[in-house]
Every structure is written in structure tokens, then in C-alpha cells.
Write a protein that holds these residues in place. Sequence first.
Motif, PDB file in Angstrom:
ATOM      1  N   SER A  25      -6.026  -3.336   2.820  1.00  0.00           N
ATOM      2  CA  SER A  25      -6.863  -2.431   2.033  1.00  0.00           C
ATOM      3  C   SER A  25      -7.929  -3.183   1.244  1.00  0.00           C
ATOM      4  O   SER A  25      -7.934  -4.417   1.151  1.00  0.00           O
ATOM      5  N   GLU A  26      -8.813  -2.419   0.626  1.00  0.00           N
ATOM      6  CA  GLU A  26      -9.895  -2.988  -0.180  1.00  0.00           C
ATOM      7  C   GLU A  26      -9.357  -3.798  -1.352  1.00  0.00           C
ATOM      8  O   GLU A  26      -9.914  -4.838  -1.708  1.00  0.00           O
ATOM      9  N   SER A  27      -8.268  -3.338  -1.962  1.00  0.00           N
ATOM     10  CA  SER A  27      -7.721  -4.058  -3.113  1.00  0.00           C
ATOM     11  C   SER A  27      -7.212  -5.437  -2.722  1.00  0.00           C
ATOM     12  O   SER A  27      -7.312  -6.392  -3.504  1.00  0.00           O
ATOM     13  N   HIS A  73      -0.654   3.206  -4.298  1.00  0.00           N
ATOM     14  CA  HIS A  73      -2.023   2.706  -4.287  1.00  0.00           C
ATOM     15  C   HIS A  73      -2.940   3.737  -4.929  1.00  0.00           C
ATOM     16  O   HIS A  73      -2.617   4.922  -5.033  1.00  0.00           O
ATOM     17  N   GLN A  74      -4.094   3.272  -5.352  1.00  0.00           N
ATOM     18  CA  GLN A  74      -5.096   4.161  -5.914  1.00  0.00           C
ATOM     19  C   GLN A  74      -5.745   4.976  -4.803  1.00  0.00           C
ATOM     20  O   GLN A  74      -5.891   4.499  -3.673  1.00  0.00           O
ATOM     21  N   TRP A 109       0.830  -1.206   0.000  1.00  0.00           N
ATOM     22  CA  TRP A 109       0.000   0.000   0.000  1.00  0.00           C
ATOM     23  C   TRP A 109       0.864   1.256   0.000  1.00  0.00           C
ATOM     24  O   TRP A 109       0.594   2.206  -0.732  1.00  0.00           O
ATOM     25  N   ASP A 143      -8.528   3.355  -2.911  1.00  0.00           N
ATOM     26  CA  ASP A 143      -8.255   2.089  -2.234  1.00  0.00           C
ATOM     27  C   ASP A 143      -8.272   2.309  -0.727  1.00  0.00           C
ATOM     28  O   ASP A 143      -7.249   2.553  -0.098  1.00  0.00           O
ATOM     29  N   THR A 184     -10.241  -7.603  -2.396  1.00  0.00           N
ATOM     30  CA  THR A 184     -10.752  -7.900  -3.741  1.00  0.00           C
ATOM     31  C   THR A 184      -9.986  -9.056  -4.372  1.00  0.00           C
ATOM     32  O   THR A 184     -10.575  -9.969  -4.954  1.00  0.00           O
TER      33      THR A 184
END
Length: 519
Positions: A416-418, A402-403, A398, A406, A421
Motif C-alpha cells: 500500500s501507499e503507507s 488501514h486508513q 493492511w 491508504d 511512504t
Amino acid sequence: MKQMKADVTVIGAGATGCGVARDLALRGLSVLLVERGDINSGASGGNHGLLHSGARYVFSDKESAEECRDENALLREMSPQCIEATGGLFVGVEGDDENDMADFKGHLSQCGIPHRQMDVEEARALEPSLSDRLVTAYEVNDAAVDPFRLSLDNVADALSHGAELLCGTALTGVKRQGARITHALLTRRVTGEALEVETSCVVNAAGAWAGKVASIAGAHTEVRCSKGSLVVTDHRIASRVVNRLRRPSDADIIVPGGTVSIVGTTSSTVDDPDAAWPTPAEVDRIVEESSLMIPALAKTRMIRAYSGVRPLFGSSSGADDRSVSRGFKLIDHGEEGVENLFTITGGKLTTYRLMAEKAADAVCGYLAAGGPCLTRIRPLPASGDAMWTEPGAAPKRWMAGHQAEDGMICECEMVSESVVTSLVTSLRSQGLANGLVEVGLRSRVGKGPCQGSFCGLRLAAWMYGEGHLTGDAGISGLERFYKERWKGMRPVSWGENLARAELHEALQCGLFGMEVDHE
């Protein structure tokens, strides 16, 4: 009834079962790996993550010591991504048996275990937290191993070579023709769906449940279930594995586990491996004894406790489980009239690969099929999906970039969410359940200081928002998730931890009305 077919059906997806599946798949056989829970839901998920040098067993179990010595060296070469080469110390404390201390060096040499005796001052310079009551110290080749990544990487490689995996699936019966099992009868535990697997051979790698599996197949295996409890500190106490230089006893090992330390273990016989959990008395014992090696442990916050059940094979000369060998046993049930059933039991996490090799050799010999063992010479590939069990992997990724969208689900461990996912995608691709508990097993969600108090709720909400959960699946998932967390929090709930436990309870009961019952 759904029909399936496999050359070999492996029951149990702990480290040994996952190793058997990979070994056989590499030899060209079709393999179905069956697990009634999830990967490492038995002893492979409830140990201290120690890659043994063999030194622990030199007094009473030289065969196990030498097996650990050899497998330690091999696993470092074949699966380095799963291992932290911490090194280890054996330290004698005032009051320990002086004869054992004097004999230790000779036993190490007899077993061919690399070692170096050092001055007590040097040992304390390497590990400043060590007690000033040390009287002797030795350096050995212990290391820390991530048991979840080890099993997940084995499964991933097995699947890449054609194996199949069924989690949440129990063996409920078999069909036989004379002395041969022709079909394994399975049941999906959530849906009740029945499956019938035509198979040429069955490997029982069910650990503490091996006796039950053997019985279902019409055979007999005597397994002694030895519960071992451990505690997790809130930070890393020492950089190396620290062992008490005495014959194996309670609370004589401290293992680095990423950002924390694992302290244990205890040993007591239990009748039911499904009803084994740590107790406050065991935690008190662990803290009291381990503090003689590292005094700071007496005042260190313990964030949770957990238990695993060792499957010990063989009779004991006394009431103490520690008198039973830590070696493993391969059983050919042909002598009992079930000619294509093999049980592999006992052993250590360190010897999982060797156990798998011996079981695969027996299967290939029986079937007159398959090539030689490749796990001795072919490195275990690092699976991308397995990397998230490693402490620090998620925050490193992260922070590296990261985006903006995210978001962080678990702040303690920076998951994180990624990351979630990718795990959900992986679980779905394998046809596995992809709920909170399954994501938690394969990541660091819920493993930090808050023990899931906040990230459990965030994870459920996010998964609902993304359509990964529907109906009441999130509530039932949260109940399972919190029950597992509470099982570990309860025995260490004193002082500051008691206040955290009250908050944990208020969140789960106040928001969702969940009264998680645990004896």
C-alpha cells in the motif's frame, strides 16, 4: 572534494559487508560502509535463500559443512525474524548413485549434523508433491532465510551504533603513505561527486568484485566468478527445503520463499560479474532436472529467473566450479605491502556472520582497538523498515487495519501507499536514493505474478503525485525497474508467460517509448 573520516572503511554491502559493519560498530569503532550499487546487489541478492544445515557439503567439503552446521544454529537464535524454520529433506531418486546414498548417513554423523532417516512413504506424506521414484529420504535442519531482511537489519543496527552508509558510491582510488592506506577515494556514481575518506583500515567485502577492489588498493586477490541461475515458481511447491541426495550438481535444491519456491541452481564460470544473467537453456535444465524430484515442476508456471555470482576462492582441479571449496578466506594484504587492507571472500550466506567476525577480529588486532565480538551473543534487532521484504507482511498489516485513503500500489503483493511512504522516509533518513528501484528492493513491489507490469506505473505516478519524484527521474527509474524485471522474465517466456511478456512490453514501449535492450 568532500572530506570524511572513519576508523574502518568497508567496501561492499552484501550480507558479509553489512555483517562486518555491524560487528565493528558494536565493538566501538567508527565505520563507513560503501556500496557502488545498493544493499545486496551482488550474490547476497541473487541466491536461493537457503540456511544450510551443512548436509550439502558432507561429501567433499567437511569444513564448510561444520561451519554451516554451527552458524545455522546460531543464526536461528540470534536473528529469528529473518528465518523460516522450514526443515529440510534430502531425497534419493532412482538412478542416483547408490554408493552416495549408502554413505550419506555416515558422513552426516562424522560432521555432527543432526539428521533422521525416514521411510520414503513418510517423506511423501510430509511433501505430497515428491516423486514416486524416491528410494531414500533424510530429514535435516535446513531453513529458509530472507537475505534482504538479514542485510537490512544488520545495516540498521550498525547505523544505530554510529556507522555510516554510502550506496551508489564506488571506490576509485586510495592514497598511501608507504605500506599504509591513509585515504579511500570515492565517487558518487550518479552525481560524480568526489569524496575523500581518511581511514585507518579498509575491509574488502566486495564479493565477486573483490579482485577489482584489491587491485585499486594496490593488492591482488584471485576470485573465481561462478554464476548460479535460479527460477521462481508462481506458488509454493513444498513446505520444506528439498535437496537431491547426490553430490552437488545443477537443479538439486528447492527452497520455500514465502509464497513461492526457488528452484536451482546452475554453476558456470563468468569473466564479468556485471554481465551475468539467466539464459533459457539454464531454465530448461533447471526444470528438467528438478522435475525428477518434484514432477509438478514440469508443468508449473515460472514467473521469473535470476542469477547471482558466487565469489569462489581457490584453484579448481577441473573445469567445474563445484570442485572449488565453498569455504571462505580472510586475506591480510600486509605481505603484499598493503598492511591495513583485509579481504574477506568466498563462503556462503549461511556463514556471513562468521566471516564478518573473522574480518573484524583481524581489523581490531591490527588497530589494537575495539572489544570482543558481540554478534555471537547479542541478537540482531528487527528493523521496522526491513520487514516489508517479507512476503505477506504488507497484506497482514493492511488487513489488520488501514486508513480509507491508504490505496493499493501493488495488488499482487498488496503493498500500500503507507508502506511506500515509510520506505521513502527511511531511505531519506539514511541519505540514500529513494526512487522506484530502491523502494522495490526493500518491498515486494514488482515481485508478484505481473512482475511490475502494473505496479511499476502506479508507483511512479504516486511518487510524482507526492513530490518524491520530479523531472525525468521517474522515467529513468522506470527504465531501470523494467530492465531488471525483463531480465528475469525473458528466460521463462513461453506459453502463458509469453502473452504476459507481450503485455509487459506493450505497456513500457507503447506508453513510454522505452525499448529496454538486453542481450
